[in-house]
Design an enzyme around this catalytic site. Structure first.
Site, mmCIF file in Angstrom:
data_model
loop_
_atom_site.group_PDB
_atom_site.id
_atom_site.type_symbol
_atom_site.label_atom_id
_atom_site.label_comp_id
_atom_site.label_asym_id
_atom_site.label_seq_id
_atom_site.Cartn_x
_atom_site.Cartn_y
_atom_site.Cartn_z
ATOM 1 N N ASP A 106 14.580 3.968 -24.779
ATOM 2 C CA ASP A 106 13.825 5.194 -25.033
ATOM 3 C C ASP A 106 14.765 6.137 -25.800
ATOM 4 O O ASP A 106 14.940 5.997 -26.999
ATOM 5 C CB ASP A 106 13.376 5.726 -23.669
ATOM 6 C CG ASP A 106 12.460 6.923 -23.734
ATOM 7 O OD1 ASP A 106 12.377 7.558 -24.790
ATOM 8 O OD2 ASP A 106 11.825 7.250 -22.723
ATOM 9 N N VAL A 156 4.878 3.601 -20.834
ATOM 10 C CA VAL A 156 4.267 2.276 -20.691
ATOM 11 C C VAL A 156 4.630 1.627 -19.356
ATOM 12 O O VAL A 156 5.676 1.936 -18.769
ATOM 13 C CB VAL A 156 4.659 1.329 -21.852
ATOM 14 C CG1 VAL A 156 4.016 1.768 -23.158
ATOM 15 C CG2 VAL A 156 6.174 1.226 -22.014
ATOM 16 N N ARG A 168 4.836 -3.468 -12.291
ATOM 17 C CA ARG A 168 5.796 -4.430 -12.856
ATOM 18 C C ARG A 168 5.186 -5.816 -13.000
ATOM 19 O O ARG A 168 5.584 -6.613 -13.832
ATOM 20 C CB ARG A 168 7.039 -4.553 -11.958
ATOM 21 C CG ARG A 168 7.891 -3.313 -11.887
ATOM 22 C CD ARG A 168 9.236 -3.659 -11.255
ATOM 23 N NE ARG A 168 9.978 -2.497 -10.785
ATOM 24 C CZ ARG A 168 10.769 -1.755 -11.553
ATOM 25 N NH1 ARG A 168 10.911 -2.023 -12.827
ATOM 26 N NH2 ARG A 168 11.426 -0.729 -11.039
#
Ligand code: 5GP
Length: 179
Positions: A106, A156, A168
């Site tokens: 990120d 996300v 997950r």
């Protein structure tokens, strides 16, 4: 578009399992080609990368090893920034060719610090295999050597990525539906 609920938020599909598989396959082909005869050690960063790492490693056809590390969060005393410290490195990585396996980059702050920490163990080389990359959020300059998919700057879940521990297990990647 159909949405799903993860915990208390709505998400819509962003990358489906077949596109994920194709991207992982492409990365594996490149790694198999580049690391022939070099006996790489994959270092997967837990928790998020466990699904990607499991898929990637099964597409690697050259001799290799894999190990798992974790980055623990703690608040530094002199800074309000959340510093993450490397834990669980049991392998001797001196002189090894490392491939870091990460689910998402990120801002890049986490991996940047991790890469600095790794240097003191004197590996022969370090390359990065990241499955998703939020290019617009990236604040650092390290190179991602093997990249799966560049994604927009949305939150996300799925394919190992969580929201508060949930999601997950989803085989596809979903992005948050902005309210
Ligand atoms: P950084 O900003 O340091 O590159 O990313 C830090 C960590 O934030 C990542 O390793 C990942 O655990 C988490 N993260 C960043 N973006 C997302 C996202 O969209 N979804 C999820 N589930 N985690 C994210």
């Amino acid at each position: 578009m159909a949405t799903i609920k993860v915990k208390d938020k709505d998400f819509e599909i962003s990358i489906d399992a077949s596109a994920i598989d194709a991207a992982v396959q492409k990365m594996a082909v490149e790694i198999n080609r580049d690391y022939e005869g070099r006996n790489p050690l994959f270092l997967a960063i837990l928790n998020g990368s466990f699904v990607f790492a499991a898929d990637l490693i099964r597409k690697i056809t050259i001799p290799c090893q894999i190990s798992f590390v974790k980055l623990s969060s703690y608040s530094g005393t002199a800074s309000t920034e959340n510093i993450k410290e490397l834990i669980g490195l049991n392998e001797d990585i001196k002189g090894r060719h490392l491939i870091i396996v990460e689910d998402i980059v990120d801002t890049g702050l986490t991996l940047d610090k991790f890469l600095q920490d790794l240097k003191k163990f004197e590996p022969a080389s370090v390359k990065l295999a990241c499955f998703t990359f939020k290019k617009e959020a990236f604040k650092k300059s390290f190179r991602i050597d093997y990249l799966g998919i560049t994604i927009p700057n949305d939150f996300v879940v799925g394919y190992g990525l969580d929201y508060d521990g949930y999601g997950r297990n989803l085989p596809d990647i979903y992005k948050i539906v902005s309210s």
